[in-house]
Design an enzyme around this catalytic site. Structure first.
Site, PDB file in Angstrom:
ATOM      1  N   LYS A 170       0.854  -1.185   0.000  1.00  0.00           N
ATOM      2  CA  LYS A 170       0.000   0.000   0.000  1.00  0.00           C
ATOM      3  C   LYS A 170       0.892   1.237   0.000  1.00  0.00           C
ATOM      4  O   LYS A 170       1.508   1.582   1.004  1.00  0.00           O
ATOM      5  CB  LYS A 170      -0.887   0.022   1.256  1.00  0.00           C
ATOM      6  CG  LYS A 170      -1.951   1.091   1.167  1.00  0.00           C
ATOM      7  CD  LYS A 170      -2.305   1.727   2.502  1.00  0.00           C
ATOM      8  CE  LYS A 170      -1.312   2.737   2.977  1.00  0.00           C
ATOM      9  NZ  LYS A 170      -1.221   3.971   2.176  1.00  0.00           N
ATOM     10  N   GLY A 221       7.950   5.022   7.308  1.00  0.00           N
ATOM     11  CA  GLY A 221       7.155   6.240   7.431  1.00  0.00           C
ATOM     12  C   GLY A 221       7.434   6.913   8.762  1.00  0.00           C
ATOM     13  O   GLY A 221       8.501   6.708   9.363  1.00  0.00           O
ATOM     14  N   SER A 222       6.490   7.701   9.223  1.00  0.00           N
ATOM     15  CA  SER A 222       6.746   8.507  10.419  1.00  0.00           C
ATOM     16  C   SER A 222       6.656   7.677  11.705  1.00  0.00           C
ATOM     17  O   SER A 222       5.998   6.632  11.741  1.00  0.00           O
ATOM     18  CB  SER A 222       5.744   9.653  10.481  1.00  0.00           C
ATOM     19  OG  SER A 222       4.447   9.121  10.621  1.00  0.00           O
ATOM     20  N   THR A 225       2.994   7.213  12.916  1.00  0.00           N
ATOM     21  CA  THR A 225       2.253   6.129  12.263  1.00  0.00           C
ATOM     22  C   THR A 225       2.795   4.773  12.705  1.00  0.00           C
ATOM     23  O   THR A 225       2.028   3.824  12.903  1.00  0.00           O
ATOM     24  CB  THR A 225       2.331   6.270  10.724  1.00  0.00           C
ATOM     25  OG1 THR A 225       1.892   7.578  10.374  1.00  0.00           O
ATOM     26  CG2 THR A 225       1.458   5.259  10.022  1.00  0.00           C
ATOM     27  N   GLY A 226       4.103   4.685  12.876  1.00  0.00           N
ATOM     28  CA  GLY A 226       4.716   3.433  13.351  1.00  0.00           C
ATOM     29  C   GLY A 226       4.099   2.974  14.665  1.00  0.00           C
ATOM     30  O   GLY A 226       3.825   1.784  14.864  1.00  0.00           O
ATOM     31  N   GLU A 243      10.748   1.200   9.941  1.00  0.00           N
ATOM     32  CA  GLU A 243      11.784   2.173   9.569  1.00  0.00           C
ATOM     33  C   GLU A 243      11.141   3.547   9.691  1.00  0.00           C
ATOM     34  O   GLU A 243      10.351   3.940   8.834  1.00  0.00           O
ATOM     35  CB  GLU A 243      12.252   1.927   8.128  1.00  0.00           C
ATOM     36  CG  GLU A 243      12.922   0.588   7.905  1.00  0.00           C
ATOM     37  CD  GLU A 243      14.302   0.485   8.544  1.00  0.00           C
ATOM     38  OE1 GLU A 243      14.772   1.459   9.148  1.00  0.00           O
ATOM     39  OE2 GLU A 243      14.897  -0.592   8.444  1.00  0.00           O
ATOM     40  N   CYS A 277      14.764  10.084   4.965  1.00  0.00           N
ATOM     41  CA  CYS A 277      14.774   9.683   6.373  1.00  0.00           C
ATOM     42  C   CYS A 277      16.133   9.955   7.003  1.00  0.00           C
ATOM     43  O   CYS A 277      16.227  10.604   8.027  1.00  0.00           O
ATOM     44  CB  CYS A 277      14.398   8.216   6.497  1.00  0.00           C
ATOM     45  SG  CYS A 277      15.352   7.156   5.421  1.00  0.00           S
ATOM     46  N   GLU A 374      11.944  16.736  13.465  1.00  0.00           N
ATOM     47  CA  GLU A 374      12.299  16.408  12.077  1.00  0.00           C
ATOM     48  C   GLU A 374      11.605  17.386  11.128  1.00  0.00           C
ATOM     49  O   GLU A 374      10.383  17.385  11.015  1.00  0.00           O
ATOM     50  CB  GLU A 374      11.838  14.973  11.778  1.00  0.00           C
ATOM     51  CG  GLU A 374      12.261  14.507  10.413  1.00  0.00           C
ATOM     52  CD  GLU A 374      11.707  13.131  10.045  1.00  0.00           C
ATOM     53  OE1 GLU A 374      10.577  12.794  10.439  1.00  0.00           O
ATOM     54  OE2 GLU A 374      12.414  12.399   9.342  1.00  0.00           O
TER      55      GLU A 374
HETATM   56  P1  NAD Z   1       3.431   8.693   7.166  1.00  0.00           P
HETATM   57  O1  NAD Z   1       3.713   7.925   8.409  1.00  0.00           O
HETATM   58  O2  NAD Z   1       2.510   9.819   7.217  1.00  0.00           O
HETATM   59  O3  NAD Z   1       2.853   7.716   6.024  1.00  0.00           O
HETATM   60  C1  NAD Z   1       3.565   6.555   5.626  1.00  0.00           C
HETATM   61  C2  NAD Z   1       2.555   5.524   5.124  1.00  0.00           C
HETATM   62  O4  NAD Z   1       1.733   5.103   6.207  1.00  0.00           O
HETATM   63  C3  NAD Z   1       1.609   6.013   4.036  1.00  0.00           C
HETATM   64  O5  NAD Z   1       1.438   4.985   3.098  1.00  0.00           O
HETATM   65  C4  NAD Z   1       0.322   6.268   4.812  1.00  0.00           C
HETATM   66  O6  NAD Z   1      -0.838   6.163   4.009  1.00  0.00           O
HETATM   67  C5  NAD Z   1       0.360   5.142   5.817  1.00  0.00           C
HETATM   68  N1  NAD Z   1      -0.447   5.350   7.020  1.00  0.00           N
HETATM   69  C6  NAD Z   1      -0.845   6.526   7.581  1.00  0.00           C
HETATM   70  N2  NAD Z   1      -1.562   6.297   8.702  1.00  0.00           N
HETATM   71  C7  NAD Z   1      -1.587   4.957   8.861  1.00  0.00           C
HETATM   72  C8  NAD Z   1      -2.133   4.107   9.867  1.00  0.00           C
HETATM   73  N3  NAD Z   1      -2.800   4.583  10.917  1.00  0.00           N
HETATM   74  N4  NAD Z   1      -1.928   2.775   9.754  1.00  0.00           N
HETATM   75  C9  NAD Z   1      -1.230   2.266   8.719  1.00  0.00           C
HETATM   76  N5  NAD Z   1      -0.707   3.020   7.727  1.00  0.00           N
HETATM   77  C10 NAD Z   1      -0.884   4.353   7.803  1.00  0.00           C
HETATM   78  O7  NAD Z   1       4.865   9.112   6.615  1.00  0.00           O
HETATM   79  P2  NAD Z   1       5.193  10.004   5.339  1.00  0.00           P
HETATM   80  O8  NAD Z   1       4.822  11.423   5.660  1.00  0.00           O
HETATM   81  O9  NAD Z   1       4.651   9.360   4.119  1.00  0.00           O
HETATM   82  O10 NAD Z   1       6.792   9.863   5.268  1.00  0.00           O
HETATM   83  C11 NAD Z   1       7.650  10.712   5.950  1.00  0.00           C
HETATM   84  C12 NAD Z   1       8.215  10.030   7.172  1.00  0.00           C
HETATM   85  O11 NAD Z   1       8.801   8.769   6.804  1.00  0.00           O
HETATM   86  C13 NAD Z   1       9.357  10.791   7.801  1.00  0.00           C
HETATM   87  O12 NAD Z   1       9.205  10.777   9.193  1.00  0.00           O
HETATM   88  C14 NAD Z   1      10.594  10.020   7.394  1.00  0.00           C
HETATM   89  O13 NAD Z   1      11.695  10.194   8.246  1.00  0.00           O
HETATM   90  C15 NAD Z   1      10.076   8.635   7.399  1.00  0.00           C
HETATM   91  N6  NAD Z   1      10.916   7.745   6.583  1.00  0.00           N
HETATM   92  C16 NAD Z   1      11.714   6.828   7.220  1.00  0.00           C
HETATM   93  C17 NAD Z   1      12.558   6.018   6.480  1.00  0.00           C
HETATM   94  C18 NAD Z   1      13.460   5.005   7.142  1.00  0.00           C
HETATM   95  O14 NAD Z   1      14.005   4.137   6.465  1.00  0.00           O
HETATM   96  N7  NAD Z   1      13.632   5.052   8.449  1.00  0.00           N
HETATM   97  C19 NAD Z   1      12.590   6.129   5.082  1.00  0.00           C
HETATM   98  C20 NAD Z   1      11.759   7.076   4.473  1.00  0.00           C
HETATM   99  C21 NAD Z   1      10.919   7.875   5.243  1.00  0.00           C
END
Ligand code: NAD
Length: 468
Positions: A170, A221-222, A225-226, A243, A277, A374
């Site tokens: 997704k 992702g963030s 959300t993690g 991650e 990231c 961040e």
């Molecule tokens: P985000 O957490 O907003 O979204 C990431 C994904 O999660 C999207 O597909 C989103 O639709 C989905 N999502 C949102 N809410 C959810 C939920 N409740 N349950 C399951 N899935 C959900 O992050 P973003 O704004 O897309 O990305 C930016 C963030 O990602 C930054 O914090 C960045 O540091 C981090 N990031 C980390 C790495 C790494 O390897 N550590 C790599 C790239 C980005």
């Protein structure tokens, strides 16, 4: 306009509703993202479950060949994917932009194809034989962000399927089109159901992370959300690789050469407009060369071309979305209000597009969000220090721990300082340089589990110990 469908069980599936996807350079709608329902998700998970029964029985060689074929197909469509990626993500075609990202996806796919996890013999003697086998886990749910969508999709999908799992991915609703096309291309050579794509708003990700048909979630992702994914996954005790966000510090030691390090510092911070990231997000510079480093950075920044990603001249594109643009603007304005000296940038022009100039803010310290949080955008705070121990303490004064770097001429000293940084990766005289054979992952609230190399492949398996 790009029309896209879900891909489930090897077939394109239309949805009754869709949502516009915006080009961040122009604000114009360039594609339609299918809005999947909970029922579409169920059918993708069923297709992946059905495919798993046969896929897990395939040999190492068959799976390696299948992954190599995927690399070949991506490579053959590299320019098409790069243009689509630029259109929805904003990053330039050139430099460290879309062509670089697709090239990285191919390289990572090839490298991971060649990895394997042979049976390990732990003991073989009079007291018996003990073997360690690695088994695939089942259906993997992959949830990806908008910053490096194609490369991260490959980081999730390829080790998962190489280890014998099947996948439902997704992508972010902000950049779904390139992932859909990627999965279509993968389905040209993979058996139906091995890789499926579902798109929709965040709710679909939430449903995925609690779905009993998914055995593992791999998430990039963030941190916020993690946390939610971890909570949702608890009910079915899913395996997780998380991650998450970072607020990487870089420390410039007193013996560094400002001219030599400026290019590495700049791109360490501004790769993908800072929307990376493991980008350098806070820079600590020793008092003795603070002004020299600031001057070199300003000189370097002033020749960077920020513009529409589709122009071959642009070296950086816009911020990907309005929300992120607002975060960057707010953090920079707050830093300025608290006495920060804006050396370059800081004043975005009126739209269209979410263009934010390359921004360097000097004379800032902890206590403002540009340093403490961040920013995930093209604005770097530069903090002055006079004692290396203080710089290390400040670098570690964060709940994040993704990456960190140390810059200096005496490599032994730089390595000693790097070893004190609380982060999953540390670099000397560079920042964020990841590679497919070296494990990458966060400590503290930057997540857990690693990607890449054999250690990354292991994350997509469970251990079975066989006592013969
Ligand atoms: P985000 O957490 O907003 O979204 C990431 C994904 O999660 C999207 O597909 C989103 O639709 C989905 N999502 C949102 N809410 C959810 C939920 N409740 N349950 C399951 N899935 C959900 O992050 P973003 O704004 O897309 O990305 C930016 C963030 O990602 C930054 O914090 C960045 O540091 C981090 N990031 C980390 C790495 C790494 O390897 N550590 C790599 C790239 C980005």
């Amino acid at each position: 306009m790009q029309r896209s469908s879900l891909v489930i069980g090897g077939r394109k599936v239309e949805t009754p509703s869709s949502l516009g996807v915006i080009n961040p350079s122009t604000g114009v709608v360039v594609g339609a993202m299918p809005l999947a329902t909970a029922r579409d998700l169920d059918s993708a998970i069923s297709a992946a479950t059905k495919a798993f029964a046969a896929w897990k029985q395939t040999s190492e060689t068959e799976r390696a060949d299948a992954c190599r074929a995927v690399a070949k197909t991506i490579e053959a469509h590299a320019e098409e994917l790069a243009r689509l990626l630029t259109l929805e993500q904003g990053k330039p075609l050139n430099g460290l932009g879309s062509r670089f990202e697709i090239g990285g996806a191919v390289a990572w796919t090839r490298f991971t194809s060649d990895l394997s996890l042979p049976v390990e013999v732990l003991q073989d003697g009079a007291e018996g034989r003990v073997e360690l086998h690695r088994k695939p886990i089942g259906v993997v749910g992959s949830i990806t962000p908008w910053n490096w969508p194609v490369m991260i999709a490959c980081w999730h999908i390829i080790p998962a399927i190489r280890a014998g799992n099947t996948v439902v991915i997704k992508p972010s609703p902000l950049t779904p089109l390139s992932t859909i096309r990627l999965v279509e291309l993968m389905n040209e050579t993979l058996p139906p159901g091995v890789v499926n794509v579902i798109t929709g708003e965040n709710e679909i990700g939430s449903l995925m992370s609690s779905h009993p048909g998914i055995a593992k979630v791999t998430f990039t992702g963030s941190t916020a959300t993690g946390r939610k994914i971890m909570q949702n996954a608890a009910g079915t005790l899913k395996r997780l690789t998380l991650e998450l966000g970072g607020n990487d510090a870089g420390i410039v030691l007193p013996d560094a050469d400002p001219q030599k390090i400026v290019e590495g510092l700049f791109w360490g911070a501004f790769i993908n407009g800072g929307q990376t990231c493991a980008a350098l997000k806070r820079l600590y510079v020793h008092d003795s060369l603070y002004d020299a480093v600031c001057d070199e950075l300003v000189k370097y920044a002033s020749q960077v071309v920020v513009g529409d990603g589709l122009s071959e001249k642009s070296t950086l594109g816009p911020v990907q979305n309005q929300r992120q643009f607002d975060i960057v603007s707010t953090f920079v304005n707050e830093a300025r209000d608290k006495g920060g000296r804006v050396l370059i940038g800081g004043n975005p022009a009126e739209g269209p597009g979410y263009f934010y100039p390359v921004t360097l803010v000097a004379d800032v310290d902890h206590g403002c969000r540009l340093v403490d949080e961040e920013q995930f955008g093209p604005a770097l705070p530069i903090v002055r220090y006079s004692d290396v121990d203080d710089a290390v303490a400040k670098a570690n004064a964060s709940s994040m721990g993704l990456g960190g770097s140390v810059w200096g001429t005496d490599l032994a000293e730089a390595k000693r300082v790097a070893g004190r940084i609380e982060a999953g990766s540390v670099w000397i005289n560079k920042h964020g340089a990841i590679q497919p054979n070296a494990p990458f992952g966060g400590v503290k609230q930057s997540g857990f589990g690693v990607e890449f190399g054999v250690e990354g492949l292991k994350e997509f398996t469970t251990v079975q110990t066989v006592f013969c």
